[in-house]
Design a protein around this motif. Structure first.
Motif, PDB file in Angstrom:
ATOM      1  N   ARG A 103       0.838  -1.207   0.000  1.00  0.00           N
ATOM      2  CA  ARG A 103       0.000   0.000   0.000  1.00  0.00           C
ATOM      3  C   ARG A 103       0.869   1.252   0.000  1.00  0.00           C
ATOM      4  N   ALA A 133       1.120   8.230   2.496  1.00  0.00           N
ATOM      5  CA  ALA A 133       0.338   7.625   3.584  1.00  0.00           C
ATOM      6  C   ALA A 133       1.235   6.991   4.641  1.00  0.00           C
ATOM      7  N   THR A 134       2.485   7.453   4.758  1.00  0.00           N
ATOM      8  CA  THR A 134       3.420   6.840   5.698  1.00  0.00           C
ATOM      9  C   THR A 134       2.890   6.862   7.126  1.00  0.00           C
ATOM     10  N   GLY A 135       2.376   8.013   7.560  1.00  0.00           N
ATOM     11  CA  GLY A 135       1.853   8.108   8.921  1.00  0.00           C
ATOM     12  C   GLY A 135       0.735   7.122   9.177  1.00  0.00           C
ATOM     13  N   GLU A 136      -0.176   7.003   8.222  1.00  0.00           N
ATOM     14  CA  GLU A 136      -1.294   6.064   8.356  1.00  0.00           C
ATOM     15  C   GLU A 136      -0.799   4.626   8.433  1.00  0.00           C
ATOM     16  N   MET A 137       0.212   4.288   7.617  1.00  0.00           N
ATOM     17  CA  MET A 137       0.744   2.933   7.623  1.00  0.00           C
ATOM     18  C   MET A 137       1.459   2.625   8.949  1.00  0.00           C
ATOM     19  N   ARG A 160       0.695   3.929  11.856  1.00  0.00           N
ATOM     20  CA  ARG A 160      -0.362   3.732  12.849  1.00  0.00           C
ATOM     21  C   ARG A 160      -0.951   2.323  12.740  1.00  0.00           C
ATOM     22  N   ALA A 161      -1.171   1.879  11.497  1.00  0.00           N
ATOM     23  CA  ALA A 161      -1.734   0.541  11.299  1.00  0.00           C
ATOM     24  C   ALA A 161      -0.748  -0.551  11.705  1.00  0.00           C
ATOM     25  N   GLU A 216      -0.888   7.915  18.512  1.00  0.00           N
ATOM     26  CA  GLU A 216      -0.611   9.197  17.887  1.00  0.00           C
ATOM     27  C   GLU A 216       0.617   9.086  16.994  1.00  0.00           C
ATOM     28  N   TYR A 224       9.458  11.077  12.320  1.00  0.00           N
ATOM     29  CA  TYR A 224       8.127  10.694  12.783  1.00  0.00           C
ATOM     30  C   TYR A 224       8.196  10.378  14.274  1.00  0.00           C
TER      31      TYR A 224
END
Length: 366
Positions: free
Chosen positions: A95, A102-106, A108-109, A115, A144
């Motif tokens: 993805r 979308a690094t932050g979203e990945m 988190r997942a 946070e 990050y």
């Protein structure tokens, strides 16, 4: 039956894990998956278990403690937790390749972080991990910051997360190298990093070039290189290769030029091949500038070009860079070194490419 995640620390000694699993088994708890994270405090065991409905959180904690576990964390899980960790990480990486923003979203997942934020500058040089926070260095700049109240982060999770961030940076760099160039005469070409799928197009490029162009590129001969050699050039172990094509830049489009940056120590060797009917249009200069930019971002101290003394077009291309340059001669071969750390002072004109032109003129005059 209900799914639960259990994380606990046990002494990293033979038999201690079996004591913990036996304590869970006595309460009818079935272990579906287990991951072991090595830490200085001991082995952190992460279980996904299937427990009888009558067994609740408090009883699971008690079972872990009786099994010599400590720092226990227990939470209900969902069926998606049955996907094994390597498969899950590969899915997230896939993805991320499609959407590096979308690094932050990945992240988190991947870690179930409470946070995820990005800072413009890293707080420490190389990142780090603590019980409730994690700092990941972004190779493109910044960092990050991840926070999770429970369970505590582990070094293994830090390594996975940092690898994901570095993958995103690699994808971003490749996308930055994918551009449409407008040449001085108004012509347009698509430039992008090469892949193994470009082999047929690159073979066609070599076949469309004159023997003289191939000999100037490879120095030792004019024959078309073998497919195995071209594959190595298309996907170098260190460095990058750019191809210029017509159309939208797809692998099926004809290849007009190939530019190679091959890393060796703190220097990188650069070489160009431009189809004869596209020479003298500024394409080689544009590709060379992009390779130098990539080399600088990758931390190389200099780039090196091996050029025949009679190759005036290539020497002019180097001179147009407007960078300080040193040249060493070995017979009819010139080794041109372009430092990447500093530019010439004063007029900003390149110091030594003019010497190369003078050398070429002396060769022609005998």
């Amino acid at each position: 039956m209900a799914l639960w995640r259990i994380r606990a620390t046990v002494d990293d000694r033979p038999g201690y894990l079996s004591v913990l699993t036996a304590s869970l088994a006595l309460r009818g708890v079935n272990i579906l998956t287990v991951q072991v994270h090595t830490t200085e405090a001991g082995a952190v065991d992460d279980f996904l278990v299937d427990a009888p409905d009558a067994v609740g959180e408090a009883e699971l904690v008690a079972a872990v403690q009786r099994g010599r576990g400590r720092d226990c964390w227990v939470a209900r899980s969902e069926a998606r937790g049955l996907v094994d960790q390597p498969t899950r990480v590969l899915g997230l990486a896939n993805r991320l390749i499609r959407d590096p923003d979308a690094t932050g979203e990945m992240l988190r997942a991947l870690l179930g972080a409470d946070e995820v934020t990005w800072r413009a500058a890293p707080a420490v040089p190389h990142g780090g991990v603590g019980a409730a926070s994690m700092l990941l260095t972004d190779p493109t700049g910044g960092a990050y910051v991840l926070r999770r109240r429970v369970p505590s982060f582990t070094p293994a999770e830090y390594a996975r997360a940092q690898a994901l961030v570095e993958l995103a940076a690699t994808v971003a760099r490749r996308e930055a190298d994918r551009v449409t160039l407008v040449l001085p005469d108004g012509g347009e070409v698509a430039v992008r990093p090469s892949t193994a799928d470009d082999l047929a197009g690159v073979v066609g490029l070599h076949e469309a070039c004159s023997a003289r162009s191939r000999q100037r590129r490879y120095l030792g001969g004019a024959a078309v290189p073998t497919p195995s050699r071209l594959r190595r050039l298309l996907e170098p172990r260190r460095g990058t290769t750019l191809v210029a094509t017509t159309g939208c830049g797809a692998a099926a489009d004809p290849v007009l030029a190939m530019a190679n940056l091959l890393g060796e120590g703190d220097e990188a060797e650069v070489a160009l091949l431009v189809r004869d009917d596209w020479q003298h249009r500024g394409l080689g200069s544009a590709l060379l500038r992009r390779l130098l930019g990539h080399a600088g971002r990758s931390g190389y101290a200099a780039v090196v070009l091996h050029v025949q003394a009679e190759n005036d077009p290539m020497l002019r291309t180097v001179r147009r860079l407007g960078r300080p340059t040193s040249i060493e001669r070995d017979g009819a071969l010139l080794t041109v070194t372009v430092p990447l750390a500093a530019r010439a002072e004063g007029t900003g004109r390149p110091a030594l490419p003019r010497q190369a032109d003078a050398t070429a003129r002396r060769d022609r005059s005998g």
